[in-house]
Design an enzyme around this catalytic site. Structure first.
Site, PDB file in Angstrom:
ATOM      1  N   THR A   1      -6.490  -2.533   1.708  1.00  0.00           N
ATOM      2  CA  THR A   1      -5.757  -2.108   2.907  1.00  0.00           C
ATOM      3  C   THR A   1      -6.653  -1.999   4.144  1.00  0.00           C
ATOM      4  O   THR A   1      -6.301  -2.536   5.202  1.00  0.00           O
ATOM      5  CB  THR A   1      -5.031  -0.776   2.620  1.00  0.00           C
ATOM      6  OG1 THR A   1      -3.944  -1.085   1.758  1.00  0.00           O
ATOM      7  CG2 THR A   1      -4.500  -0.125   3.882  1.00  0.00           C
TER       8      THR A   1
ATOM      9  N   HIS B   1     -26.976  21.393  -1.722  1.00  0.00           N
ATOM     10  CA  HIS B   1     -27.140  21.872  -3.084  1.00  0.00           C
ATOM     11  C   HIS B   1     -26.140  22.971  -3.398  1.00  0.00           C
ATOM     12  O   HIS B   1     -25.917  23.837  -2.559  1.00  0.00           O
ATOM     13  CB  HIS B   1     -28.578  22.402  -3.242  1.00  0.00           C
ATOM     14  CG  HIS B   1     -28.908  22.766  -4.655  1.00  0.00           C
ATOM     15  ND1 HIS B   1     -29.096  21.804  -5.640  1.00  0.00           N
ATOM     16  CD2 HIS B   1     -29.065  23.972  -5.245  1.00  0.00           C
ATOM     17  CE1 HIS B   1     -29.358  22.425  -6.779  1.00  0.00           C
ATOM     18  NE2 HIS B   1     -29.348  23.734  -6.568  1.00  0.00           N
TER      19      HIS B   1
ATOM     20  N   ARG C   1     -15.032  -6.995 -14.119  1.00  0.00           N
ATOM     21  CA  ARG C   1     -15.899  -8.109 -13.727  1.00  0.00           C
ATOM     22  C   ARG C   1     -16.099  -8.060 -12.215  1.00  0.00           C
ATOM     23  O   ARG C   1     -15.159  -7.785 -11.461  1.00  0.00           O
ATOM     24  CB  ARG C   1     -15.241  -9.435 -14.137  1.00  0.00           C
ATOM     25  CG  ARG C   1     -16.109 -10.643 -13.986  1.00  0.00           C
ATOM     26  CD  ARG C   1     -15.523 -11.789 -14.788  1.00  0.00           C
ATOM     27  NE  ARG C   1     -14.199 -12.186 -14.324  1.00  0.00           N
ATOM     28  CZ  ARG C   1     -13.968 -12.986 -13.287  1.00  0.00           C
ATOM     29  NH1 ARG C   1     -14.977 -13.485 -12.610  1.00  0.00           N
ATOM     30  NH2 ARG C   1     -12.737 -13.311 -12.955  1.00  0.00           N
TER      31      ARG C   1
ATOM     32  N   GLU D   1     -26.215  14.931  -3.833  1.00  0.00           N
ATOM     33  CA  GLU D   1     -27.624  15.119  -3.459  1.00  0.00           C
ATOM     34  C   GLU D   1     -28.550  14.250  -4.313  1.00  0.00           C
ATOM     35  O   GLU D   1     -29.673  13.964  -3.927  1.00  0.00           O
ATOM     36  CB  GLU D   1     -28.032  16.594  -3.535  1.00  0.00           C
ATOM     37  CG  GLU D   1     -28.104  17.153  -4.939  1.00  0.00           C
ATOM     38  CD  GLU D   1     -28.505  18.633  -4.972  1.00  0.00           C
ATOM     39  OE1 GLU D   1     -29.453  18.999  -4.271  1.00  0.00           O
ATOM     40  OE2 GLU D   1     -27.855  19.409  -5.705  1.00  0.00           O
TER      41      GLU D   1
ATOM     42  N   GLU E   1      -7.043   1.688 -13.245  1.00  0.00           N
ATOM     43  CA  GLU E   1      -6.514   2.901 -12.607  1.00  0.00           C
ATOM     44  C   GLU E   1      -5.296   3.429 -13.363  1.00  0.00           C
ATOM     45  O   GLU E   1      -5.177   4.628 -13.619  1.00  0.00           O
ATOM     46  CB  GLU E   1      -6.147   2.596 -11.151  1.00  0.00           C
ATOM     47  CG  GLU E   1      -7.389   2.393 -10.290  1.00  0.00           C
ATOM     48  CD  GLU E   1      -7.091   2.147  -8.815  1.00  0.00           C
ATOM     49  OE1 GLU E   1      -5.939   1.817  -8.480  1.00  0.00           O
ATOM     50  OE2 GLU E   1      -8.027   2.298  -8.005  1.00  0.00           O
TER      51      GLU E   1
ATOM     52  N   CYS F   1       0.827  -1.214   0.000  1.00  0.00           N
ATOM     53  CA  CYS F   1       0.000   0.000   0.000  1.00  0.00           C
ATOM     54  C   CYS F   1       0.858   1.259   0.000  1.00  0.00           C
ATOM     55  O   CYS F   1       0.670   2.159  -0.816  1.00  0.00           O
ATOM     56  CB  CYS F   1      -0.932  -0.010   1.206  1.00  0.00           C
ATOM     57  SG  CYS F   1      -1.868   1.502   1.392  1.00  0.00           S
TER      58      CYS F   1
ATOM     59  N   TYR G   1      -8.954  -3.559 -11.054  1.00  0.00           N
ATOM     60  CA  TYR G   1      -8.648  -2.285 -10.404  1.00  0.00           C
ATOM     61  C   TYR G   1      -7.368  -1.666 -10.969  1.00  0.00           C
ATOM     62  O   TYR G   1      -7.337  -0.496 -11.348  1.00  0.00           O
ATOM     63  CB  TYR G   1      -8.402  -2.504  -8.906  1.00  0.00           C
ATOM     64  CG  TYR G   1      -9.599  -2.712  -8.032  1.00  0.00           C
ATOM     65  CD1 TYR G   1     -10.109  -1.664  -7.278  1.00  0.00           C
ATOM     66  CD2 TYR G   1     -10.188  -3.959  -7.897  1.00  0.00           C
ATOM     67  CE1 TYR G   1     -11.182  -1.851  -6.415  1.00  0.00           C
ATOM     68  CE2 TYR G   1     -11.260  -4.160  -7.035  1.00  0.00           C
ATOM     69  CZ  TYR G   1     -11.749  -3.104  -6.301  1.00  0.00           C
ATOM     70  OH  TYR G   1     -12.796  -3.285  -5.456  1.00  0.00           O
TER      71      TYR G   1
ATOM     72  N   CYS H   1      -1.600   1.741  -2.997  1.00  0.00           N
ATOM     73  CA  CYS H   1      -2.569   2.827  -2.779  1.00  0.00           C
ATOM     74  C   CYS H   1      -1.954   4.220  -2.746  1.00  0.00           C
ATOM     75  O   CYS H   1      -2.463   5.146  -3.383  1.00  0.00           O
ATOM     76  CB  CYS H   1      -3.304   2.620  -1.454  1.00  0.00           C
ATOM     77  SG  CYS H   1      -3.477   0.927  -0.930  1.00  0.00           S
TER      78      CYS H   1
ATOM     79  N   LYS I   1      -0.095   5.369  -5.974  1.00  0.00           N
ATOM     80  CA  LYS I   1      -1.159   5.393  -6.996  1.00  0.00           C
ATOM     81  C   LYS I   1      -1.999   6.655  -6.877  1.00  0.00           C
ATOM     82  O   LYS I   1      -2.243   7.357  -7.853  1.00  0.00           O
ATOM     83  CB  LYS I   1      -2.008   4.123  -6.854  1.00  0.00           C
ATOM     84  CG  LYS I   1      -3.177   3.939  -7.800  1.00  0.00           C
ATOM     85  CD  LYS I   1      -4.454   4.588  -7.384  1.00  0.00           C
ATOM     86  CE  LYS I   1      -4.986   4.220  -6.048  1.00  0.00           C
ATOM     87  NZ  LYS I   1      -5.516   2.873  -5.931  1.00  0.00           N
TER      88      LYS I   1
HETATM   89  P1  NDP Z   1      -7.996  -7.959 -10.324  1.00  0.00           P
HETATM   90  O1  NDP Z   1      -8.258  -9.314  -9.832  1.00  0.00           O
HETATM   91  O2  NDP Z   1      -8.858  -6.839  -9.876  1.00  0.00           O
HETATM   92  O3  NDP Z   1      -8.025  -7.967 -11.920  1.00  0.00           O
HETATM   93  C1  NDP Z   1      -7.235  -8.851 -12.644  1.00  0.00           C
HETATM   94  C2  NDP Z   1      -7.571  -8.665 -14.126  1.00  0.00           C
HETATM   95  O4  NDP Z   1      -6.663  -9.410 -14.897  1.00  0.00           O
HETATM   96  C3  NDP Z   1      -8.967  -9.164 -14.452  1.00  0.00           C
HETATM   97  O5  NDP Z   1      -9.513  -8.281 -15.412  1.00  0.00           O
HETATM   98  C4  NDP Z   1      -8.700 -10.530 -15.057  1.00  0.00           C
HETATM   99  O6  NDP Z   1      -9.641 -10.921 -16.012  1.00  0.00           O
HETATM  100  C5  NDP Z   1      -7.372 -10.297 -15.760  1.00  0.00           C
HETATM  101  N1  NDP Z   1      -6.582 -11.510 -15.905  1.00  0.00           N
HETATM  102  C6  NDP Z   1      -6.309 -12.446 -14.966  1.00  0.00           C
HETATM  103  N2  NDP Z   1      -5.513 -13.404 -15.480  1.00  0.00           N
HETATM  104  C7  NDP Z   1      -5.282 -13.071 -16.775  1.00  0.00           C
HETATM  105  C8  NDP Z   1      -4.548 -13.662 -17.830  1.00  0.00           C
HETATM  106  N3  NDP Z   1      -3.891 -14.814 -17.659  1.00  0.00           N
HETATM  107  N4  NDP Z   1      -4.538 -13.042 -19.029  1.00  0.00           N
HETATM  108  C9  NDP Z   1      -5.207 -11.875 -19.221  1.00  0.00           C
HETATM  109  N5  NDP Z   1      -5.920 -11.273 -18.259  1.00  0.00           N
HETATM  110  C10 NDP Z   1      -5.960 -11.858 -17.041  1.00  0.00           C
HETATM  111  O7  NDP Z   1      -6.466  -7.709  -9.997  1.00  0.00           O
HETATM  112  P2  NDP Z   1      -5.575  -6.424 -10.029  1.00  0.00           P
HETATM  113  O8  NDP Z   1      -4.234  -6.929 -10.395  1.00  0.00           O
HETATM  114  O9  NDP Z   1      -6.174  -5.320 -10.828  1.00  0.00           O
HETATM  115  O10 NDP Z   1      -5.593  -5.975  -8.497  1.00  0.00           O
HETATM  116  C11 NDP Z   1      -5.368  -6.916  -7.437  1.00  0.00           C
HETATM  117  C12 NDP Z   1      -6.204  -6.590  -6.260  1.00  0.00           C
HETATM  118  O11 NDP Z   1      -5.658  -5.456  -5.595  1.00  0.00           O
HETATM  119  C13 NDP Z   1      -7.631  -6.173  -6.591  1.00  0.00           C
HETATM  120  O12 NDP Z   1      -8.479  -7.274  -6.703  1.00  0.00           O
HETATM  121  C14 NDP Z   1      -8.007  -5.308  -5.434  1.00  0.00           C
HETATM  122  O13 NDP Z   1      -8.539  -6.095  -4.412  1.00  0.00           O
HETATM  123  C15 NDP Z   1      -6.697  -4.700  -5.008  1.00  0.00           C
HETATM  124  N6  NDP Z   1      -6.608  -3.299  -5.465  1.00  0.00           N
HETATM  125  C16 NDP Z   1      -7.490  -2.390  -4.973  1.00  0.00           C
HETATM  126  C17 NDP Z   1      -7.443  -1.081  -5.376  1.00  0.00           C
HETATM  127  C18 NDP Z   1      -8.417  -0.100  -4.842  1.00  0.00           C
HETATM  128  O14 NDP Z   1      -9.051  -0.384  -3.829  1.00  0.00           O
HETATM  129  N7  NDP Z   1      -8.602   1.057  -5.468  1.00  0.00           N
HETATM  130  C19 NDP Z   1      -6.451  -0.599  -6.333  1.00  0.00           C
HETATM  131  C20 NDP Z   1      -5.598  -1.651  -6.813  1.00  0.00           C
HETATM  132  C21 NDP Z   1      -5.682  -2.936  -6.366  1.00  0.00           C
HETATM  133  P3  NDP Z   1     -11.028 -11.658 -15.616  1.00  0.00           P
HETATM  134  O15 NDP Z   1     -11.907 -10.621 -15.041  1.00  0.00           O
HETATM  135  O16 NDP Z   1     -11.509 -12.158 -16.934  1.00  0.00           O
HETATM  136  O17 NDP Z   1     -10.662 -12.741 -14.666  1.00  0.00           O
END
Ligand code: NDP
Length: 451
Positions: A310, A435, A204, A440, A181, A43, A177, A48, A51
């Site tokens: 986090t 407002h 998703r 709102e 981002e 984080c 995510y 976080c 970012k």
């Molecule tokens: P996520 O699980 O959110 O997303 C992973 C993405 O990668 C999905 O779109 C998935 O597709 C795709 N994917 C997985 N495997 C493959 C592959 N072999 N080939 C191509 N695409 C693939 O993970 P992130 O890495 O974005 O983030 C990890 C975690 O960190 C998040 O789940 C979240 O909990 C946390 N996080 C939170 C943030 C926040 O609160 N703002 C910011 C950043 C991270 P599919 O959907 O089809 O499985």
């Protein structure tokens, strides 16, 4: 060879580990924390915090344009990557010191190095051994990159913040995510960004309407979103990289960011010397009190799977310390955990998606609103906000709130308190708005969507 004996030995000084260590030490426990990389974990160092700083940086790109409609004119600003990167580094170093002081301030020992569990009460770091009544595994996660030709040429969220040169052309792979981002960040900073997602529609797990509106607004903001796109290989090309997709498209890039999920970081921990059990997906199995199958070993945070956020790791670290060292019954409530995707516009969400709510409650009423934010009536920016409330018809309880728009994270954080308190639609209706705000809208939605 150290013979030090502790009440608690924490493996990993990220959000969950540091919180648990601090709380336990403040309750009088003798605590050590081992960390091989950086204090503050993902984080603070590569998640976080940097970012959000980069999100702020990226928003100026649009804001300078927006300002013209309000009468501000002037020469164009020039973005300097090195300034942002190095200022960020300074701030992260400051935070690393804050974490160090927080731990030493409560009397916890910080041990630099990679910890390996030798037996359920013994840990080795740098050749020294330490004994403890309890061990806490809080080693977090690590970016996962699938293996394919050229995958070693991709960078992850661990490296992207500190690239030597600004990637003018960036290909981002993933639809979660992190991918979404960073697409917003680099687009706002002026790069040409292509985001590739393997499925029909990214994000998703989020509400379907939010996903659709996000795709439309993010594309309008300048990110080249390409769905149903799989990478076959990456190769070097001239001074840069070429990304070859399964459907025969070749994309030239200065950098390729893989954001395809994270895996628990367990390598070298010595779990084979314990009876700690793993899920099929690789995370550590724990019960409600964060106990593993090994009576002296507990685990919190991303290493256990669940919501990789986090504030969840912090809550778990705190509950663990209270339970073990007070002792107080302390459970973490996992219902109505809000979260945000800091893309542009931002997504804020809490509670059930419409699809989940229909499965859970049967009949639901959906209220939604889409509008041009007031600011953009003069800025000329073509951006629309979208808000959605989901109400359980039987109880009138609001069970889901989703927003795409400026300040969505700030707004939804506030509303999440109402949802945890069990607010009904009547409570929302009886609340007076502020407002003029976007927020709102959430207290003035009168007519359910006709399905
Ligand atoms: P996520 O699980 O959110 O997303 C992973 C993405 O990668 C999905 O779109 C998935 O597709 C795709 N994917 C997985 N495997 C493959 C592959 N072999 N080939 C191509 N695409 C693939 O993970 P992130 O890495 O974005 O983030 C990890 C975690 O960190 C998040 O789940 C979240 O909990 C946390 N996080 C939170 C943030 C926040 O609160 N703002 C910011 C950043 C991270 P599919 O959907 O089809 O499985």
């Amino acid at each position: 060879m150290s013979n030090k004996k502790y009440d608690l030995f924490v493996l990993g000084a990220g959000s969950g580990g540091v919180r648990a260590a601090r709380m336990a030490a403040s309750f009088g426990a003798r605590v050590a924390v081992a960390e091989v990389r950086y204090l503050g974990g993902t984080c603070v160092n590569v998640g976080c915090v940097p970012k959000k700083l980069y999100v702020y940086a990226s928003e100026f790109g649009h804001a300078f344009e927006d300002a013209r409609g309000f009468g501000w004119n002037g020469t164009a600003f020039h973005f300097d990557w090195a300034t942002l990167r190095d200022n960020k580094k300074r701030e992260i170093s400051r935070l690393n010191s804050v974490y160090q002081q927080l731990l030493s301030g409560v009397g916890a020992d910080i041990i630099d190095g990679s910890a390996r569990i030798l037996d359920p009460n013994t840990v080795a770091v740098n050749g020294d051994t330490y004994r403890a009544d309890k061990l806490l595994i809080a080693t977090g996660g690590w970016p996962f990159v699938p293996q394919f030709p050229g995958s070693e040429l991709a960078v992850t969220s661990n490296e992207i913040f500190d690239l030597e040169t600004f990637p003018r052309r960036l290909v981002i792979v993933g639809g979660g995510y992190i991918a979404t981002e960073f697409a917003g960040i680099f687009n706002g900073l002026g790069a040409s960004v292509i985001q590739l997602y393997r499925g029909e529609l990214f994000l998703r797990g989020f509400d379907l309407d939010i996903r659709r509106h996000a795709a439309r607004e993010i594309a309008k903001s300048g990110v080249d979103l390409r769905f149903n796109s799989q990478v076959k290989s990456i190769e070097r090309s001239g001074g840069g990289l070429r990304v070859n997709t399964a459907d025969g498209v070749a994309l030239e890039a200065d950098a390729v960011l893989y954001a395809t999920g994270r895996k628990p970081l367990l390598q070298g921990l010595g779990l084979e010397n314990t009876s700690v059990r793993l899920k099929d997906s690789g995370e550590i199995v724990v019960d409600q009190e964060f106990r593993t199958d090994e009576p002296t070993i507990c685990a919190v945070g991303d290493v256990t799977g669940g919501k990789e956020l986090t504030p969840v790791a912090l809550a778990e670290g705190m509950a663990f310390a209270r339970r073990q060292f007070q002792p107080q019954p302390a459970a973490v409530e996992y219902e109505f955990i809000p979260s945000a995707v800091f893309c542009q516009p931002t997504i804020g969400t809490v509670g059930f998606t419409e699809e989940q709510a229909r499965r859970e409650f049967g009949e639901v009423q959906v209220y939604q609103s889409e509008f041009k934010p007031m600011k953009h009536t003069l800025s000329g920016r073509d951006e629309r906000s979208f808000m959605k409330l989901i109400v359980d018809s039987a109880s009138d309880r609001v069970v889901g709130v989703h927003m795409l728009g400026e300040d969505a994270a700030e707004i939804v954080q506030g509303i999440s308190i109402a949802l945890k308190a069990g607010a009904t639609k009547a409570t929302f209706d009886g609340t007076i708005g502020i407002h003029p705000t976007s927020a709102e809208e959430f207290v003035t939605m009168r007519t359910p969507r006709a399905d």
